[in-house]
Design a protein around this motif. Structure first.
Motif, PDB file in Angstrom:
ATOM      1  N   ARG A  17      -0.354  26.444 105.111  1.00 59.47           N
ATOM      2  CA  ARG A  17      -1.513  27.336 105.144  1.00 59.47           C
ATOM      3  C   ARG A  17      -1.568  28.020 106.510  1.00 59.47           C
ATOM      4  N   LEU A  18      -1.616  29.348 106.473  1.00 53.52           N
ATOM      5  CA  LEU A  18      -1.615  30.130 107.709  1.00 53.52           C
ATOM      6  C   LEU A  18      -2.966  30.790 107.889  1.00 53.52           C
ATOM      7  N   VAL A  19      -3.584  30.482 109.015  1.00 55.69           N
ATOM      8  CA  VAL A  19      -4.874  31.084 109.377  1.00 55.69           C
ATOM      9  C   VAL A  19      -4.622  32.092 110.496  1.00 55.69           C
ATOM     10  N   ILE A  20      -4.967  33.349 110.237  1.00 58.33           N
ATOM     11  CA  ILE A  20      -4.730  34.428 111.207  1.00 58.33           C
ATOM     12  C   ILE A  20      -6.076  34.858 111.792  1.00 58.33           C
ATOM     13  N   VAL A  66      -0.592  42.856 114.449  1.00 57.17           N
ATOM     14  CA  VAL A  66      -1.925  43.460 114.422  1.00 57.17           C
ATOM     15  C   VAL A  66      -1.798  44.865 114.982  1.00 57.17           C
ATOM     16  N   ARG A  67      -2.280  45.825 114.229  1.00 58.07           N
ATOM     17  CA  ARG A  67      -2.116  47.236 114.602  1.00 58.07           C
ATOM     18  C   ARG A  67      -3.474  47.931 114.554  1.00 58.07           C
ATOM     19  N   THR A  68      -3.760  48.706 115.598  1.00 65.44           N
ATOM     20  CA  THR A  68      -5.014  49.455 115.619  1.00 65.44           C
ATOM     21  C   THR A  68      -4.774  50.902 115.237  1.00 65.44           C
ATOM     22  N   SER A  69      -4.283  51.717 116.177  1.00 69.26           N
ATOM     23  CA  SER A  69      -4.079  53.137 115.882  1.00 69.26           C
ATOM     24  C   SER A  69      -2.765  53.586 116.507  1.00 69.26           C
ATOM     25  N   GLY A  70      -2.137  54.584 115.824  1.00 69.98           N
ATOM     26  CA  GLY A  70      -0.879  55.109 116.357  1.00 69.98           C
ATOM     27  C   GLY A  70       0.161  54.019 116.451  1.00 69.98           C
ATOM     28  N   GLN A  71       0.764  53.875 117.644  1.00 65.67           N
ATOM     29  CA  GLN A  71       1.793  52.860 117.862  1.00 65.67           C
ATOM     30  C   GLN A  71       1.245  51.649 118.607  1.00 65.67           C
ATOM     31  N   ASN A  72      -0.070  51.522 118.684  1.00 65.83           N
ATOM     32  CA  ASN A  72      -0.678  50.422 119.406  1.00 65.83           C
ATOM     33  C   ASN A  72      -0.691  49.180 118.514  1.00 65.83           C
ATOM     34  N   GLU A  73       0.153  48.203 118.818  1.00 63.43           N
ATOM     35  CA  GLU A  73       0.236  47.005 118.003  1.00 63.43           C
ATOM     36  C   GLU A  73       0.717  45.829 118.841  1.00 63.43           C
ATOM     37  N   GLN A  83       3.266  38.586 116.992  1.00 60.53           N
ATOM     38  CA  GLN A  83       3.464  37.201 117.421  1.00 60.53           C
ATOM     39  C   GLN A  83       4.163  36.438 116.304  1.00 60.53           C
ATOM     40  N   VAL A  84       5.106  35.593 116.684  1.00 61.63           N
ATOM     41  CA  VAL A  84       5.852  34.775 115.722  1.00 61.63           C
ATOM     42  C   VAL A  84       5.247  33.369 115.713  1.00 61.63           C
ATOM     43  N   VAL A  85       5.000  32.840 114.515  1.00 60.46           N
ATOM     44  CA  VAL A  85       4.378  31.526 114.381  1.00 60.46           C
ATOM     45  C   VAL A  85       5.223  30.678 113.429  1.00 60.46           C
ATOM     46  N   GLU A  86       5.332  29.387 113.738  1.00 62.08           N
ATOM     47  CA  GLU A  86       6.037  28.466 112.853  1.00 62.08           C
ATOM     48  C   GLU A  86       5.030  27.764 111.949  1.00 62.08           C
ATOM     49  N   VAL A  87       5.234  27.860 110.666  1.00 59.42           N
ATOM     50  CA  VAL A  87       4.364  27.206 109.688  1.00 59.42           C
ATOM     51  C   VAL A  87       5.093  25.976 109.156  1.00 59.42           C
ATOM     52  N   ARG A  88       4.494  24.813 109.359  1.00 59.48           N
ATOM     53  CA  ARG A  88       5.091  23.565 108.894  1.00 59.48           C
ATOM     54  C   ARG A  88       4.583  23.238 107.506  1.00 59.48           C
ATOM     55  N   GLY A  89       5.453  22.685 106.692  1.00 63.79           N
ATOM     56  CA  GLY A  89       5.094  22.374 105.321  1.00 63.79           C
ATOM     57  C   GLY A  89       3.928  21.415 105.233  1.00 63.79           C
ATOM     58  N   GLY A  90       2.961  21.738 104.360  1.00 59.83           N
ATOM     59  CA  GLY A  90       1.827  20.871 104.136  1.00 59.83           C
ATOM     60  C   GLY A  90       0.801  20.861 105.236  1.00 59.83           C
ATOM     61  N   ARG A  91       0.928  21.740 106.185  1.00 58.90           N
ATOM     62  CA  ARG A  91      -0.020  21.771 107.299  1.00 58.90           C
ATOM     63  C   ARG A  91      -0.671  23.139 107.425  1.00 58.90           C
ATOM     64  N   GLU A  92      -1.735  23.159 108.180  1.00 59.60           N
ATOM     65  CA  GLU A  92      -2.417  24.418 108.475  1.00 59.60           C
ATOM     66  C   GLU A  92      -2.015  24.873 109.870  1.00 59.60           C
ATOM     67  N   SER A  93      -1.534  26.109 109.946  1.00 60.28           N
ATOM     68  CA  SER A  93      -1.134  26.682 111.226  1.00 60.28           C
ATOM     69  C   SER A  93      -2.078  27.820 111.556  1.00 60.28           C
ATOM     70  N   VAL A 126      -2.804  31.099 114.114  1.00 55.38           N
ATOM     71  CA  VAL A 126      -2.244  32.037 115.083  1.00 55.38           C
ATOM     72  C   VAL A 126      -3.347  33.020 115.483  1.00 55.38           C
ATOM     73  N   GLU A 127      -3.447  33.256 116.761  1.00 51.82           N
ATOM     74  CA  GLU A 127      -4.434  34.202 117.280  1.00 51.82           C
ATOM     75  C   GLU A 127      -3.708  35.384 117.903  1.00 51.82           C
ATOM     76  N   VAL A 128      -4.014  36.572 117.411  1.00 47.30           N
ATOM     77  CA  VAL A 128      -3.423  37.802 117.932  1.00 47.30           C
ATOM     78  C   VAL A 128      -4.564  38.727 118.329  1.00 47.30           C
ATOM     79  N   SER A 129      -4.696  38.923 119.611  1.00 47.13           N
ATOM     80  CA  SER A 129      -5.777  39.769 120.115  1.00 47.13           C
ATOM     81  C   SER A 129      -5.193  41.043 120.705  1.00 47.13           C
ATOM     82  N   MET A 130      -5.870  42.120 120.436  1.00 47.00           N
ATOM     83  CA  MET A 130      -5.434  43.408 120.970  1.00 47.00           C
ATOM     84  C   MET A 130      -6.633  44.105 121.598  1.00 47.00           C
TER      85      MET A 130
END
Length: 365
Positions: A113-116, A151-158, A161-171, A173-177
């Motif tokens: 399960r991936l929580v973004i 995560v992309r806002t406008s134009g080329q502004n993005e 982030q790479v995240v590893e998701v382990r089986g059966g677990r909740e991962s 990831v926080e991406v702030s712009m």
């Protein structure tokens, strides 16, 4: 689920009594755990089941512990507890349920399960290049392994982030712009001149443009009665870049200074004059033919001579009409040339050839 745990507990109590272990304490722990589980307090139930298992390590307690861990989303630990229950010699009925649960948990281990958590709100969120929606987005089930969150806002502004998701677990990831904070101040020699930034109207000079991405931007100022002035401005993040458009050298040209217009005017006047002369000669010849026919003198020109003279007059008249029409067209074109010249400016317009590298091409009109 409640009935299943009650059934396990019903099997648990006589087993404890029969085996002579610390059945009273273990049974009390199991009862408390069931109450906590039924109320949704899974962490508390897990702690009580583990305490009961320490007192009496039976498969029913291990199986209940696996159920708690499953509810908490800790699938890998739940699988370990279920396998332990299978190794503790369960009854035939309980063994069948444990085997099914192990198969289910092993399947769950293939995904996670991936929580973004993405900011700012409203930003576009992509998972492995595929759009998920706009922040905030719901958690998603994905295959275990590495995943790319963008995560992309406008134009080329993005931001990615790479995240590893382990089986059966909740991962998680926080991406702030952070929103772009570049500012551009544009001044022009003429008040209220229209200002365009990257092709979009930004107001009238003097203009302040907020929230620009760092880097080069195309600035166009449209001055009344002149060609647009285009320049490239380099905007810095968190800073204000000022650009002042200077007055173009020279003013609007006078209409009478158009060499092209005078050339057309000369051709037009010559055409009109020539056409008028040809029409005049044609009319004179026709008059002479008419006079000879009226006189009917034996000493006058023959009928053939008069016919030839009349035909020549017709040809001159036709040529006169054609030349007069061309002269008129040239005269009208000269008027248009004078009008165009009056609106053109002698300034230099800067047209960017490569905005990305802040270069420009100077073109003089």
């Amino acid at each position: 689920m409640h009935r299943s745990l009650l059934a396990c507990l019903a099997l648990l109590l006589p087993t404890l009594e029969a085996q002579g272990r610390d059945e009273h304490a273990a049974a009390m722990k199991a009862k408390e755990a069931l109450t906590a589980f039924d109320s949704g307090r899974f962490e508390e139930a897990l702690s009580l089941y583990r305490a009961a298992h320490d007192l009496a390590p039976l498969p029913t307690i291990s199986f209940a512990e696996a159920r708690c861990l499953e509810e908490l989303g800790r699938i890998e630990e739940a699988l370990v507890a279920a396998r332990r229950a299978l190794a503790e010699g369960p009854s035939k009925d309980l063994k069948s349920r444990i085997v099914k649960k192990i198969a289910y948990l092993e399947e769950r281990m293939k995904t996670g399960r991936l929580v973004i958590k993405a900011t700012p709100a409203g930003a576009e969120v992509l998972l492995d290049g595929n759009p998920l929606g706009r922040a905030p987005v719901e958690p998603v089930e994905v295959e275990r392994g590495y995943h790319r969150v963008t995560v992309r806002t406008s134009g080329q502004n993005e931001a990615t982030q790479v995240v590893e998701v382990r089986g059966g677990r909740e991962s998680i990831v926080e991406v702030s712009m952070r929103e772009p904070s570049g500012r551009l101040s544009v001044k022009a020699p003429v008040p209220n001149a229209d200002v365009f930034v990257d092709g979009k109207f930004a107001g009238q000079a003097p203009a302040i443009v907020e929230a620009l991405q760092p880097g080069p931007h195309r600035v166009e100022v449209r001055l009344p009665g002149r060609s647009p002035v285009v320049e490239v401005a380099e905007v810095r993040d968190g800073d204000t870049t000022s650009i002042e458009i200077e007055a173009p050298s020279g003013g609007p040209r006078a209409w009478y200074k158009s060499s092209f217009g005078w050339s057309l005017a000369g051709a037009g006047i010559a055409g009109l004059a020539t056409g008028a002369i040809l029409l005049g000669l044609a009319a004179s010849d026709r008059d002479e033919v008419k006079s000879a026919l009226d006189a009917r003198s034996p000493l006058g020109p023959s009928q053939q001579e008069l016919r030839d003279k009349w035909d020549r007059a017709d040809r001159m008249a036709t040529a006169g009409y054609v030349v007069t029409s061309l002269g008129g067209a040239a005269t009208v074109a000269s008027i248009v040339g004078f009008a165009v010249n009056a609106k053109r400016s002698s300034q230099t317009a800067w047209i960017p050839a490569c905005v990305g590298q802040s270069c420009a091409l100077s073109v003089r009109f």
